[in-house]
Design an enzyme around this catalytic site. Structure first.
Site, PDB file in Angstrom:
ATOM      1  N   GLU A   6       0.860  -1.203   0.000  1.00 10.84           N
ATOM      2  CA  GLU A   6       0.000   0.000   0.000  1.00 10.84           C
ATOM      3  C   GLU A   6       0.894   1.251   0.000  1.00 10.84           C
ATOM      4  OE1 GLU A   6      -1.591   0.884   3.899  1.00 10.84           O
ATOM      5  OE2 GLU A   6      -3.386   1.832   3.070  1.00 10.84           O
ATOM      6  N   CYS A  24      -4.919  -2.832   2.825  1.00  8.34           N
ATOM      7  CA  CYS A  24      -4.635  -2.753   4.265  1.00  8.34           C
ATOM      8  C   CYS A  24      -5.842  -3.022   5.157  1.00  8.34           C
ATOM      9  CB  CYS A  24      -3.975  -1.425   4.602  1.00  8.34           C
ATOM     10  SG  CYS A  24      -3.219  -1.494   6.238  1.00  8.34           S
ATOM     11  N   LYS A  60      -9.401   2.115  -1.988  1.00  9.39           N
ATOM     12  CA  LYS A  60      -9.635   1.578  -0.637  1.00  9.39           C
ATOM     13  C   LYS A  60     -10.984   2.026  -0.083  1.00  9.39           C
ATOM     14  CE  LYS A  60      -7.097   1.396   3.800  1.00  9.39           C
ATOM     15  NZ  LYS A  60      -5.832   1.851   4.438  1.00  9.39           N
TER      16      LYS A  60
HETATM   17  N1  CDT Z   1      -3.026   1.519   6.477  1.00 11.23           N
HETATM   18  C1  CDT Z   1      -3.972   0.967   7.268  1.00 11.23           C
HETATM   19  O1  CDT Z   1      -5.110   0.790   6.855  1.00 11.23           O
HETATM   20  N2  CDT Z   1      -3.571   0.621   8.496  1.00 11.23           N
HETATM   21  C2  CDT Z   1      -4.504   0.122   9.478  1.00 11.23           C
HETATM   22  C3  CDT Z   1      -4.100   0.624  10.827  1.00 11.23           C
HETATM   23  C4  CDT Z   1      -5.229   0.558  11.748  1.00 11.23           C
HETATM   24  S1  CDT Z   1      -4.869   1.351  13.252  1.00 11.23           S
HETATM   25  C5  CDT Z   1      -5.435   2.932  13.005  1.00 11.23           C
HETATM   26  C6  CDT Z   1      -4.599  -1.387   9.502  1.00 11.23           C
HETATM   27  O2  CDT Z   1      -5.718  -1.897   9.599  1.00 11.23           O
HETATM   28  O3  CDT Z   1      -3.574  -2.064   9.473  1.00 11.23           O
END
Ligand code: CDT
Length: 312
Positions: free
Chosen positions: A46, A168, A123
């Site tokens: 990502e 993500c 996303k």
């Molecule tokens: N980039 C991304 O989506 N990261 C999220 C972090 C969540 S904590 C605010 C994840 O789900 O890994």
């Protein structure tokens, strides 16, 4: 047998000051390794062209926009497409997209083996918050910098297989995988930037972060009988560590390959798309077994409503 030799190109830290050109050089090195290993498809993380900028609170819109790409390919990324085409390798990578209409998305693209873009995904599940939060030890401002994706969960025919993408936080939501599964996805590619250290839950260990990532990807793969390739941006970005642990998950939910480092690292696995057939025709034969008359809440409400009508 419909075999695709897939490279999961984990990337180590990208510092705030690192230019895109330096990142592109690293991507090309990974593509060269992938060619030597016989890969025909390589998946990158990502937002892989820059540091994970949503950790920074930025008020100046011109500075915000400097993290975004207004066209793809562009002069900075063209060398990646050129090398992929020369190697006959399809690629998928994440980047911040600013559209001609000025809209901002967290996007991932997919090409064919000639490096022509066959599709993009924006996303859907944006974590974090939209305003500066003084309670947090670091910010997670995806809701500030991006709109939720407006393309749904598209699936593309590529390399004789059905392919979809998640990004993500999407990987934690069973609905996201199911949307792809219901379109027959045989391969789901996703990249992630997952911070280690959680100011809302300071007791959470790095190993718990990695466990939840694996758990989500393995469940999504098994419950939809699809390969899942989950690729981290890892390492320490300007004092902010990110979870590593990139994995390639087989359609039976087992881990076929797993990263050992928190730096640039290529995982390789020969993924047979026909291995999805058993799950799709037996326990997860959706047409025979799903009971959609009981699933109304899934699309009818977001939060919890208790049986007595009170809202959670
Ligand atoms: N980039 C991304 O989506 N990261 C999220 C972090 C969540 S904590 C605010 C994840 O789900 O890994």
């Amino acid at each position: 047998m419909r075999e695709i030799v897939i490279g999961a190109a984990q990337m180590g830290a990208i510092q705030r000051a690192d230019p895109r050109e330096a990142v592109v050089d690293r991507m090309i090195t990974l593509l060269d390794q992938a060619k030597s290993a016989g890969c025909t498809l390589v998946v990158f993380p990502e937002l892989c062209l820059t540091t994970f900028f949503p950790r920074w609170y930025i008020e100046d819109q011109a500075e915000v926009d400097s993290w975004f790409e207004t066209e793809m390919p562009n002069p900075a990324t063209q060398p990646v497409f050129d090398r992929a085409r020369a190697h006959g390798i399809a690629i998928s990578f994440g980047y911040a997209e600013k559209t001609p209409q000025g809209r901002h998305f967290n996007t991932q693209l997919l090409t064919d083996a000639r490096a022509d873009i066959v599709g993009t995904y924006r996303k859907v599940h944006l974590p974090g918050h939209s305003e500066f939060d003084p309670e947090r030890s670091f910010q997670h401002l995806e809701k500030r910098y991006f709109e939720p994706g407006d393309l749904g969960f598209p699936v593309f025919r590529n390399m004789d297989a059905w392919m979809g993408m998640l990004i993500c936080n999407d990987r934690r939501w069973p609905e996201a995988y199911r949307e792809l599964g219901l379109q027959g996805a045989e391969l789901i590619m996703l990249g992630y930037n997952t911070p280690i250290g959680n100011s809302q839950n300071p007791d959470e260990s790095p190993s718990m972060r990695a466990f939840h990532s694996e758990l989500s990807c393995q469940a999504g793969a098994y419950q939809n009988a699809a390969w899942v390739v989950a690729v981290a941006k890892a390492g320490d970005e300007d004092g902010h560590p990110l979870c590593a642990g990139s994995i390639i998950v087989a359609p039976d939910g087992t881990i076929a390959a797993k990263a050992q480092t928190d730096g640039d690292e290529l995982l390789v696995h020969a993924c047979d798309m026909d291995a999805t057939e058993f799950g799709k025709s037996t326990i997860f034969d959706f047409k025979r077994h799903r009971r959609i008359e009981h699933y109304g809440r899934i699309t009818g409400q977001t939060g919890v409503i208790y049986p007595d009508g009170t809202k959670g």
